[in-house]
Design a protein around this motif. Structure first.
Motif, mmCIF file in Angstrom:
data_model
loop_
_atom_site.group_PDB
_atom_site.id
_atom_site.type_symbol
_atom_site.label_atom_id
_atom_site.label_comp_id
_atom_site.label_asym_id
_atom_site.label_seq_id
_atom_site.Cartn_x
_atom_site.Cartn_y
_atom_site.Cartn_z
ATOM 1 N N GLU A 156 50.204 99.951 -17.872
ATOM 2 C CA GLU A 156 51.391 100.459 -17.422
ATOM 3 C C GLU A 156 50.856 101.678 -16.330
ATOM 4 O OE1 GLU A 156 55.475 100.846 -18.188
ATOM 5 O OE2 GLU A 156 55.597 99.288 -20.234
ATOM 6 N N GLU A 157 51.356 100.957 -14.845
ATOM 7 C CA GLU A 157 51.125 102.374 -14.318
ATOM 8 C C GLU A 157 52.198 102.666 -12.535
ATOM 9 O OE1 GLU A 157 50.301 102.110 -10.259
ATOM 10 O OE2 GLU A 157 49.506 100.540 -10.507
ATOM 11 N N ILE A 185 49.985 96.256 -15.448
ATOM 12 C CA ILE A 185 51.920 96.410 -14.827
ATOM 13 C C ILE A 185 51.946 97.194 -14.019
ATOM 14 C CG2 ILE A 185 53.925 95.635 -15.282
ATOM 15 C CD1 ILE A 185 52.339 93.892 -16.619
ATOM 16 N N SER A 186 52.056 97.283 -12.843
ATOM 17 C CA SER A 186 51.934 97.676 -11.409
ATOM 18 C C SER A 186 54.017 98.208 -11.292
ATOM 19 C CB SER A 186 51.631 97.710 -10.355
ATOM 20 O OG SER A 186 50.485 97.677 -10.879
ATOM 21 N N GLU A 187 54.336 99.084 -11.098
ATOM 22 C CA GLU A 187 55.583 98.998 -10.160
ATOM 23 C C GLU A 187 54.908 100.423 -9.567
ATOM 24 O OE1 GLU A 187 59.974 100.782 -11.483
ATOM 25 O OE2 GLU A 187 58.352 100.714 -12.665
ATOM 26 N N HIS A 212 50.426 106.962 -15.270
ATOM 27 C CA HIS A 212 49.921 105.660 -16.294
ATOM 28 C C HIS A 212 50.478 106.661 -17.751
ATOM 29 C CE1 HIS A 212 47.484 106.410 -12.501
ATOM 30 N NE2 HIS A 212 47.325 105.640 -12.371
#
Length: 238
Positions: A132-133, A178-180, A189
């Protein structure tokens, strides 16, 4: 050390602040409003260029620095499909290039921790892994270059992961990133290993841009007087 800043946005200004604190001189600042000043005569006043721009302009900016014989530290991300082109330019001009997806000292230690953990986890197939980032809304590329570097580190150990994807996937061969995008968020990160029994996570969270900017100045200090292609591993002795 005399520095040319190619890109004078938030990161360029943070680099300038730290460079001046360390006694260096900024001899050129290039942004979208003064591209006419990006000339050989102006650039050659610098010992090194630090390039933080955008994916669509980075390649030409780097090649221009190499063409003019000035060592270049690049922190732009999202352009690595052109890596071989830039590498050939550097070799052809006997130039110097240092590229990193992230210049933070902490992140580069995190890269090595990520690879070590992946080697430890690989035999335990009951765990799945994902990334995830989170970044600010002005970040132009997704996933982040840092997340891609982390994914590549995982895939060195997990040969069953054939590719990374920037979405939730039902394919076991995919490594999910998964980017937000939310404000304010300099960068977080996370690598998560999940099983039916437990989760294992490692996380790096940036509090501001100083870590990135300080590492870029450190990289520039390292690159002056050198030839060839380098990364932060050489700068930090990792």
């Amino acid at each position: 050390m005399k520095i040319a800043l190619i890109g004078y946005g938030k990161m360029g200004k943070a680099i300038e602040e730290i460079a001046l604190e360390k006694g260096h001189e900024i001899v050129l600042k290039i942004d979208a409003d003064n591209q006419g000043d990006f000339t050989a005569d102006n650039l050659k006043k610098a010992d090194v260029a630090i390039e933080f721009t955008s994916p669509h302009s980075a390649v030409e900016n780097i090649k221009k620095c190499l063409e003019f014989g000035v060592p270049v530290v690049s922190g732009s991300t999202g352009w690595l499909e052109h890596w071989n082109e830039v590498k050939e330019k550097c070799e052809d001009k006997n130039g110097a290039l240092l590229y990193a997806s992230n210049y933070s000292v902490g992140v580069n230690i995190f890269f090595e921790l990520n690879k070590y953990l992946a080697k430890m986890m690989q035999p335990h197939q009951e765990y799945d892994v994902m990334l995830e980032e989170i970044h600010h809304t002005q970040k132009k590329d997704s996933p982040s270059g840092t997340a891609i570097t982390l994914a590549e580190g995982v895939m060195q150990a997990f040969k069953n992961k054939k590719q990374w994807v920037n979405h939730i996937s039902d394919n076991v061969d995919d490594l999910e990133i998964i980017s937000e995008r939310v404000d304010p968020a300099p960068g977080t990160h996370k690598i998560k290993y999940r099983s039916a029994i437990d989760d294992i996570e490692i996380i790096h969270t940036a509090h501001n841009r100083k870590g990135f900017a300080g590492g870029a100045v450190l990289a520039a200090e390292f690159l002056v007087g050198k030839k060839g292609i380098y990364s932060m591993k050489e700068v930090l002795g990792l």
